[in-house]
Design a protein around this motif. Structure first.
Motif, short mmCIF file in Angstrom:
data_model
loop_
_atom_site.label_atom_id
_atom_site.label_comp_id
_atom_site.label_asym_id
_atom_site.label_seq_id
_atom_site.Cartn_x
_atom_site.Cartn_y
_atom_site.Cartn_z
N ASN A 52 26.42 76.16 18.51
CA ASN A 52 27.41 76.53 17.49
C ASN A 52 28.03 75.34 16.77
O ASN A 52 28.96 75.49 15.98
N GLY A 53 27.53 74.12 17.03
CA GLY A 53 28.00 72.95 16.31
C GLY A 53 29.33 72.40 16.77
O GLY A 53 29.88 71.51 16.12
N LEU A 54 29.86 72.88 17.90
CA LEU A 54 31.13 72.35 18.40
C LEU A 54 30.94 71.05 19.17
O LEU A 54 31.91 70.36 19.47
N ALA A 55 29.71 70.73 19.52
CA ALA A 55 29.40 69.51 20.26
C ALA A 55 28.19 68.85 19.62
O ALA A 55 27.43 69.50 18.90
N PRO A 56 27.98 67.55 19.87
CA PRO A 56 26.78 66.88 19.35
C PRO A 56 25.51 67.56 19.84
O PRO A 56 25.52 68.20 20.90
N PRO A 57 24.41 67.45 19.10
CA PRO A 57 23.17 68.15 19.48
C PRO A 57 22.69 67.87 20.89
O PRO A 57 22.25 68.79 21.59
N ARG A 58 22.78 66.62 21.35
CA ARG A 58 22.30 66.33 22.71
C ARG A 58 23.19 67.00 23.75
O ARG A 58 22.72 67.32 24.85
N VAL A 59 24.47 67.20 23.44
CA VAL A 59 25.37 67.88 24.37
C VAL A 59 25.02 69.37 24.40
O VAL A 59 25.05 70.00 25.47
N GLU A 60 24.69 69.95 23.25
CA GLU A 60 24.28 71.35 23.23
C GLU A 60 22.99 71.55 24.03
O GLU A 60 22.84 72.55 24.74
N THR A 61 22.08 70.59 23.95
CA THR A 61 20.86 70.65 24.75
C THR A 61 21.19 70.59 26.24
O THR A 61 20.63 71.33 27.05
N PHE A 62 22.13 69.72 26.60
CA PHE A 62 22.59 69.62 27.98
C PHE A 62 23.20 70.94 28.45
O PHE A 62 22.93 71.40 29.56
N LEU A 63 24.02 71.57 27.61
CA LEU A 63 24.64 72.85 27.98
C LEU A 63 23.58 73.92 28.19
O LEU A 63 23.71 74.75 29.10
N TRP A 64 22.56 73.92 27.34
CA TRP A 64 21.47 74.89 27.50
C TRP A 64 20.77 74.68 28.85
O TRP A 64 20.48 75.64 29.57
#
Length: 329
Positions: A52-64
Motif C-alpha cells: 500500500n506504499g506506507l513503507a519502502p518497497p523492500r520493507v513491503e517485501t519483508f512484510l510479505w
C-alpha cells in the motif's frame, strides 16, 4: 461415483480439462495458492495491508515474507536444514527464536509495542500473527494518519535490530530502539505525506502531533549574553541519535558564533545537558568510533579558540533558557 452423479453431459461441448479450484476454471498459480491458503489469508487484502506504499518497497517485501512465515529466524533456518548453534532469541536469550516470539512475545519487543500503544493511551492484547496485526491495526485508531504506519515500522525495526545483534554484536538498548523506531516512523510518514508541515525532529519526539498537523514547527538554538538574545539559528538535525544531534548543535554553534560580530567581544561558553557529548570532548579516548570524527573536530576548535564547554543538568538548562528569554539574569 457421488462426484459425477450430478454432472450433466452436453453433446455441444467438446471434452476438456478444467481446473476445479478457485478461479474461472483455468489453472493459474494464484488460483492454486488460494485453494491451499487458510481462510484468514484468503480474505486478507494484500494490496490494502501490505502493498500500500506506507513503507519502502523492500520493507513491503519483508512484510510479505513475514506474513508467510518465511523470514529467516532461527526456527525457520532449522526447518531448512541449516545448522544453528544457538536457537534462542538473540534479544532476550530466553526462548526459541520463532516469528511469533521475535516479533510479538519477546520481552524486549513487547516493551516496544507497549510504548507505542501508551502514546495513544490504547490497551490491547496483541496477536502473534502478522496477518492479524496488519489487518486489524487500523481499527484501533481509525482517525489517525500516522497510526497505520506503526506496525510496519515496528516490525522492520525489530528485524533490523535483531540483525545488528546477530551479525554486529550490537547491545540491545530499549531506549535507543524506541528512539530509532520513532525516527523511522517520522521519516516514512513525511515521505508519504510531503505536504504536511511538521518538523521531523518534533515528530520524532511526539508522533501524536501528526494527528493535529495544523501548525509548522521549527527547532531553534539561541545565543545569549547577559540575558539578552544575541542571535538564533536553526538547522535540520538529520538522522541519528539525540547525542549526535547535540554534537551537531555544538559544532554549528561554534561556527555560528565565530562567524558573527561578537567573536572578538567575548568568550564563548557552551552549556550542554548532554553529559556524554561533554565527557567525550574532554576525554576523546572514550568516544565511540561512530562519533569520533565529529568529537575530534569539536575538541580541536575548543582548544584553538579557548572555548568553555560544560555540562549542566537538563532541569537547570530548561530553567536558564526560560529566564534568559524573559530577560532575567
Amino acid at each position: 461415483m457421488s462426484l459425477i452423479e450430478n454432472v450433466t453431459l452436453s453433446d455441444f461441448v467438446d471434452d476438456f480439462l478444467g481446473w476445479s479450484g478457485k478461479g474461472d476454471g483455468l489453472f493459474s498459480v494464484k488460483s492454486c495458492r488460494m485453494s491451499f491458503c487458510s481462510s484468514s489469508e484468503a480474505t486478507f487484502e494484500w494490496n490494502k495491508w501490505v502493498w500500500n506504499g506506507l513503507a519502502p518497497p523492500r520493507v513491503e517485501t519483508f512484510l510479505w515474507q513475514l506474513c508467510h512465515g518465511k523470514v529467516a529466524v532461527r526456527e525457520e533456518l532449522k526447518k531448512r536444514g541449516i545448522p544453528v548453534e544457538d536457537g534462542l532469541c538473540p534479544l532476550c536469550h530466553l526462548h526459541e527464536e520463532s516469528v511469533g516470539h521475535l516479533f510479538f512475545s519477546c520481552v524486549v519487543v513487547g516493551e516496544l509495542w507497549t510504548k507505542f500503544l501508551r502514546l495513544w493511551e490504547i490497551s490491547t492484547a496483541l496477536s502473534q500473527d502478522p496477518i492479524s496485526i496488519l489487518g486489524s491495526w487500523s481499527f484501533l485508531r481509525k482517525n489517525s494518519c500516522i497510526w497505520k504506519f506503526i506496525p510496519r515500522v515496528v516490525l522492520w525495526s525489530i528485524w533490523k535490530v535483531r540483525n545488528l545483534v546477530v551479525f554486529e554484536n550490537w547491545k540491545v538498548d530499549t531506549s535507543s530502539l524506541f528512539f530509532l523506531t520513532r525516527f523511522r516512523l517520522a521519516k516514512w510518514f513525511l515521505a508519504k505525506y510531503p505536504l504536511v508541515r511538521i518538523n521531523s525532529d518534533i515528530l520524532v519526539g511526539d508522533p501524536i502531533i501528526a494527528d493535529k498537523c495544523q501548525y509548522s514547527h521549527v527547532l531553534e538554538k539561541t545565543i545569549y549574553s547577559n540575558a539578552i538574545t544575541l542571535a538564533t539559528f536553526s538547522i535540520p538535525v538529520g538522522p541519528g541519535t539525540p547525542t549526535l544531534a547535540e554534537l551537531k548543535a555544538i559544532k554549528e554553534g561554534i561556527v555560528f558564533f565565530f562567524s558573527s560580530k561578537w567573536a572578538n567581544k567575548g568568550k564563548l561558553i557552551i552549556e550542554s545537558d548532554c553529559k556524554s557529548a561533554v565527557d567525550w570532548t574532554s576525554n576523546q579516548n572514550t568516544t565511540p568510533v561512530f562519533f569520533s570524527s565529529m568529537v575530534e573536530e569539536i575538541g580541536a576548535s575548543i582548544s584553538a579558540k579557548d572555548i568553555v564547554l560544560r555540562w549542566i543538568p537538563r532541569s537547570c538548562n530548561v530553567e536558564a533558557d526560560k529566564l534568559a528569554k524573559e530577560g532575567i539574569g
